[in-house]
Scaffold this motif. Structure first.
Motif, mmCIF file in Angstrom:
data_model
loop_
_atom_site.group_PDB
_atom_site.id
_atom_site.type_symbol
_atom_site.label_atom_id
_atom_site.label_comp_id
_atom_site.label_asym_id
_atom_site.label_seq_id
_atom_site.Cartn_x
_atom_site.Cartn_y
_atom_site.Cartn_z
ATOM 1 N N PRO A 1 -2.555 -4.824 10.402
ATOM 2 C CA PRO A 1 -1.589 -3.851 9.874
ATOM 3 C C PRO A 1 -2.231 -2.511 9.516
ATOM 4 O O PRO A 1 -1.557 -1.476 9.513
ATOM 5 C CB PRO A 1 -1.041 -4.547 8.624
ATOM 6 C CG PRO A 1 -1.308 -5.992 8.832
ATOM 7 C CD PRO A 1 -2.562 -6.078 9.620
ATOM 8 N N GLU A 2 -3.535 -2.524 9.197
ATOM 9 C CA GLU A 2 -4.210 -1.285 8.782
ATOM 10 C C GLU A 2 -4.589 -0.385 9.966
ATOM 11 O O GLU A 2 -5.172 0.690 9.760
ATOM 12 C CB GLU A 2 -5.485 -1.621 8.005
ATOM 13 C CG GLU A 2 -5.247 -2.332 6.677
ATOM 14 C CD GLU A 2 -5.122 -3.841 6.857
ATOM 15 O OE1 GLU A 2 -5.001 -4.554 5.846
ATOM 16 O OE2 GLU A 2 -5.158 -4.315 8.023
ATOM 17 N N THR B 1 -7.370 2.359 8.740
ATOM 18 C CA THR B 1 -7.427 2.767 7.345
ATOM 19 C C THR B 1 -7.709 1.539 6.483
ATOM 20 O O THR B 1 -7.900 0.429 6.996
ATOM 21 C CB THR B 1 -6.114 3.450 6.919
ATOM 22 O OG1 THR B 1 -6.279 4.002 5.588
ATOM 23 C CG2 THR B 1 -4.958 2.477 6.900
ATOM 24 N N GLY B 2 -7.723 1.721 5.165
ATOM 25 C CA GLY B 2 -8.042 0.634 4.250
ATOM 26 C C GLY B 2 -9.220 1.016 3.384
ATOM 27 O O GLY B 2 -9.804 2.103 3.518
ATOM 28 N N SER B 3 -9.575 0.091 2.533
ATOM 29 C CA SER B 3 -10.727 0.372 1.670
ATOM 30 C C SER B 3 -12.012 0.482 2.488
ATOM 31 O O SER B 3 -12.926 1.223 2.144
ATOM 32 C CB SER B 3 -10.866 -0.719 0.609
ATOM 33 O OG SER B 3 -10.983 -2.003 1.240
ATOM 34 N N GLN C 1 -1.684 7.623 3.301
ATOM 35 C CA GLN C 1 -1.097 6.778 2.273
ATOM 36 C C GLN C 1 -0.719 5.443 2.887
ATOM 37 O O GLN C 1 0.025 5.362 3.847
ATOM 38 C CB GLN C 1 0.125 7.457 1.674
ATOM 39 C CG GLN C 1 0.679 6.711 0.453
ATOM 40 C CD GLN C 1 1.812 7.478 -0.198
ATOM 41 O OE1 GLN C 1 2.250 8.510 0.313
ATOM 42 N NE2 GLN C 1 2.309 6.991 -1.316
ATOM 43 N N TYR C 2 -1.285 4.380 2.280
ATOM 44 C CA TYR C 2 -1.005 3.027 2.763
ATOM 45 C C TYR C 2 -0.801 2.128 1.559
ATOM 46 O O TYR C 2 -1.682 2.035 0.681
ATOM 47 C CB TYR C 2 -2.169 2.518 3.617
ATOM 48 C CG TYR C 2 -1.984 1.099 4.116
ATOM 49 C CD1 TYR C 2 -1.059 0.807 5.109
ATOM 50 C CD2 TYR C 2 -2.739 0.047 3.576
ATOM 51 C CE1 TYR C 2 -0.894 -0.492 5.563
ATOM 52 C CE2 TYR C 2 -2.576 -1.247 4.030
ATOM 53 C CZ TYR C 2 -1.650 -1.513 5.021
ATOM 54 O OH TYR C 2 -1.477 -2.812 5.444
ATOM 55 N N GLN C 3 0.371 1.496 1.509
ATOM 56 C CA GLN C 3 0.743 0.628 0.385
ATOM 57 C C GLN C 3 0.609 1.359 -0.954
ATOM 58 O O GLN C 3 0.092 0.837 -1.940
ATOM 59 C CB GLN C 3 -0.113 -0.641 0.398
ATOM 60 C CG GLN C 3 0.164 -1.542 1.592
ATOM 61 C CD GLN C 3 -0.650 -2.824 1.559
ATOM 62 O OE1 GLN C 3 -1.593 -2.973 0.765
ATOM 63 N NE2 GLN C 3 -0.261 -3.781 2.424
ATOM 64 N N GLY C 4 1.090 2.590 -0.982
ATOM 65 C CA GLY C 4 1.107 3.370 -2.219
ATOM 66 C C GLY C 4 -0.223 3.973 -2.596
ATOM 67 O O GLY C 4 -0.327 4.596 -3.661
ATOM 68 N N LYS C 5 -1.226 3.859 -1.743
ATOM 69 C CA LYS C 5 -2.544 4.419 -2.052
ATOM 70 C C LYS C 5 -2.996 5.342 -0.922
ATOM 71 O O LYS C 5 -2.657 5.125 0.244
ATOM 72 C CB LYS C 5 -3.569 3.304 -2.234
ATOM 73 C CG LYS C 5 -3.261 2.339 -3.363
ATOM 74 C CD LYS C 5 -4.328 1.258 -3.436
ATOM 75 C CE LYS C 5 -4.028 0.259 -4.550
ATOM 76 N NZ LYS C 5 -5.052 -0.808 -4.602
#
Length: 205
Positions: free
Chosen positions: A112-113, A140-142, A181-185
């Motif tokens: 999903p990222e 994206t992602g951490s 912005q992904y999942q509010g971040k």
């Protein structure tokens, strides 16, 4: 006792001599040969006339059936060309690569990222039919690089189980300039290009 006198002895002798005259015999022989040559000439003349008649008949037949033979040959050539064309099309159809199942598998393994922004594929027409696919996208992602690597490994594992000499290698892997912005971040991004290669023949064949 009766006495028989042959008073025509000399006459008969002269007559016989004339009949045996060599010149006369030669002339008679020449006449015989000439008659034989004349007979042979007329025989050959008739033979040649028959041959000319046969040749004329053959020529007439050629004029009559020649166009039909040419038309039949052209039709045969057209059929032969159509057969070769059909065989070539069948060969291409039997050896073509179906992209839809591959794209469906790629969609299933994309995390999903990751957003795939481009796909570019080609199939070589020489040798063992090598398939090349370029996957362009953004992760994206951490840890976006880890997500991109996850996709690369998933591609290679999925294809290696089905095709010979499958590989998936990063052509480029660069940090994005702006976060998304992904999942509010707001998270960092990386841009990647993965070169996927494999042979069209499936494993087990």
């Amino acid at each position: 006792m009766a006495l028989y006198l042959n008073l025509y002895h000399e006459v008969q002798k002269q007559k016989l001599k004339r009949q045996r005259d060599p010149l006369k015999l030669a002339i008679m022989g020449l006449l015989f040969v000439a008659m034989g040559l004349i007979a042979w000439y007329f025989y050959r003349l008739e033979h040649v006339s028959n041959r000319r008649h046969d040749a004329a008949n053959v020529e007439d037949d050629l004029k009559k059936y020649g166009p039909l033979a040419d038309a039949a040959q052209k039709e045969h050539d057209a059929y032969d060309q159509n057969i070769k064309l059909a065989a070539a099309i069948m060969h291409k159809m039997e050896n073509r690569f179906y992209w839809a199942p591959l794209l469906e598998q790629i969609v299933q393994i994309v995390p999903p990222e990751i957003q795939v922004t481009g796909l570019d594929g080609s199939v070589s027409t020489e040798g063992s039919k090598k398939v090349t696919l370029t996957v362009t996208g953004m992760a994206t992602g951490s840890e976006p690089r880890a997500k991109a690597e996850e996709l690369r490994i998933a591609l290679q594992s999925k294809l290696a189980a089905q095709y010979h000499q499958a590989s998936a290698i990063f052509r480029s892997l660069e940090d994005g300039t702006e976060p998304v912005q992904y999942q509010g971040k707001f998270l960092p991004t990386v841009l990647f290009v993965i070169d996927v290669k494999f042979h069209q023949s499936r494993c087990g064949r």
